[in-house]
Scaffold this motif. Sequence first.
Motif, PDB file in Angstrom:
ATOM      1  N   LEU A 201     -39.295  76.109-128.577  1.00  0.00           N
ATOM      2  CA  LEU A 201     -38.942  74.920-127.782  1.00  0.00           C
ATOM      3  C   LEU A 201     -38.467  75.338-126.397  1.00  0.00           C
ATOM      4  N   ASP A 202     -37.780  76.484-126.328  1.00  0.00           N
ATOM      5  CA  ASP A 202     -37.335  76.994-125.031  1.00  0.00           C
ATOM      6  C   ASP A 202     -38.533  77.376-124.164  1.00  0.00           C
ATOM      7  N   LEU A 203     -39.672  77.591-124.796  1.00  0.00           N
ATOM      8  CA  LEU A 203     -40.899  77.931-124.056  1.00  0.00           C
ATOM      9  C   LEU A 203     -41.811  76.702-123.925  1.00  0.00           C
ATOM     10  N   ASN A 204     -41.241  75.504-124.087  1.00  0.00           N
ATOM     11  CA  ASN A 204     -41.989  74.249-123.867  1.00  0.00           C
ATOM     12  C   ASN A 204     -43.075  73.938-124.881  1.00  0.00           C
ATOM     13  N   TYR A 205     -42.956  74.386-126.106  1.00  0.00           N
ATOM     14  CA  TYR A 205     -43.966  74.016-127.107  1.00  0.00           C
ATOM     15  C   TYR A 205     -43.904  72.508-127.355  1.00  0.00           C
ATOM     16  N   ASP A 206     -45.038  71.957-127.807  1.00  0.00           N
ATOM     17  CA  ASP A 206     -45.124  70.508-128.006  1.00  0.00           C
ATOM     18  C   ASP A 206     -44.741  70.057-129.408  1.00  0.00           C
ATOM     19  N   GLY A 207     -44.783  70.986-130.355  1.00  0.00           N
ATOM     20  CA  GLY A 207     -44.500  70.554-131.721  1.00  0.00           C
ATOM     21  C   GLY A 207     -44.299  71.731-132.643  1.00  0.00           C
TER      22      GLY A 207
END
Length: 359
Positions: free
Chosen positions: A219-225
């Motif tokens: 999530l810290d790397l901008n994943y979508d899900g």
Amino acid sequence: MENKKEMRNWLDAFKLNHPFVIAGPCSAETEEQVLKIAHELKNSDVSVFRAGIWKPRTRPGGFEGIGEIGLKWLKKAKEETGLLMGTEVATAAHCKLALEYDIDVLWVGARTTANPFAVQEIADTLAGTDKIVLVKNPVNPDMALWLGGVERLHMAGIKNLGVIHRGFSTYEKTKYRNIPEWQIAIELQNKFPDLPLIIDPSHITGNRNMILEVTQEALDLNYDGMIIETHNDPDNAWSDAAQQVTPDALKQILKDLKIRKVSGDSDFENKMTKLRANIDVLDTNLLELLGKRMKVADEIGQVKKENNVAVLQNSRWNEIQEKMVAEGAKKGLSAEFITKLFKSIHQESIEHQEKIING
Ligand code: PEP
Ligand code: MN
């Protein structure tokens, strides 16, 4: 395949949260198990229920999936809970059945992505579908093979595409079941920022205690899900027991995750500009130092050449590595990082010396 904003349209079209959650058991086992888990996930942040119907097992003898009857259970779970349903497909026959039972999300497993013939067969069978199709990374760390899978589906007119990062096989034992090699997913994100990217912490870690930390990192790397294996009785699951969490544990993980914003306000931007300028200076210094180090390596190569001594001196190399790991620890750098860094510096140094000695 070009990066296009439309790649993300399905996230809104299917009303998926950011980040969206796929959860459910590794394998569908019985009708009761499927329905029980689906009902426990119904009033949560989970949007898609997952269950493997056909299981690719590395060695024969494991549970290879319940087969078509499981699709009936998924259909029932969808009617009773309203959750979208997802499963893995590996052959034309799987695809036809999944479409027949109106499965919403189909994913290509890691072992299948590694085989272009199989991916092409899937693309041909699913051609033009408006279902969501996700491509897991291949078992080997090869970004072209991963992207190639997405391209085959894209060329078959499939629009609702995304990728799942599930880590990579290694011969060496690590704390992970499949090492993440985050840089591959980051590079893919750089090339295709609009291709939805999903983390599979279950298959990366192989261990339920590490699910939260790996999901947070994503999530810290901008994943979508995320896709997280969830079972009502994990220890007695018919496959992947060690990595599955209970529905309650999953809900706790979802609560504990810190959801980050994509960007901040102007105060944030000011601070970041300064810090980034700092990093840029340090990176330039690092390069400067590495260049100097390689010049010394060239000189060593020259001396070895004059004395006809072999390039590789194992004892010296082991000594450097041990010393650097110990020094690194004092500066808060992990042994894993230092080992990788110095292996790569050593490799470059050998190449420099080889050139001098033989060229
Ligand atoms: C799975 O999702 O259960 C699975 C088999 O995953 P992978 O293809 O990543 O091994
Ligand atoms: Mn699994």
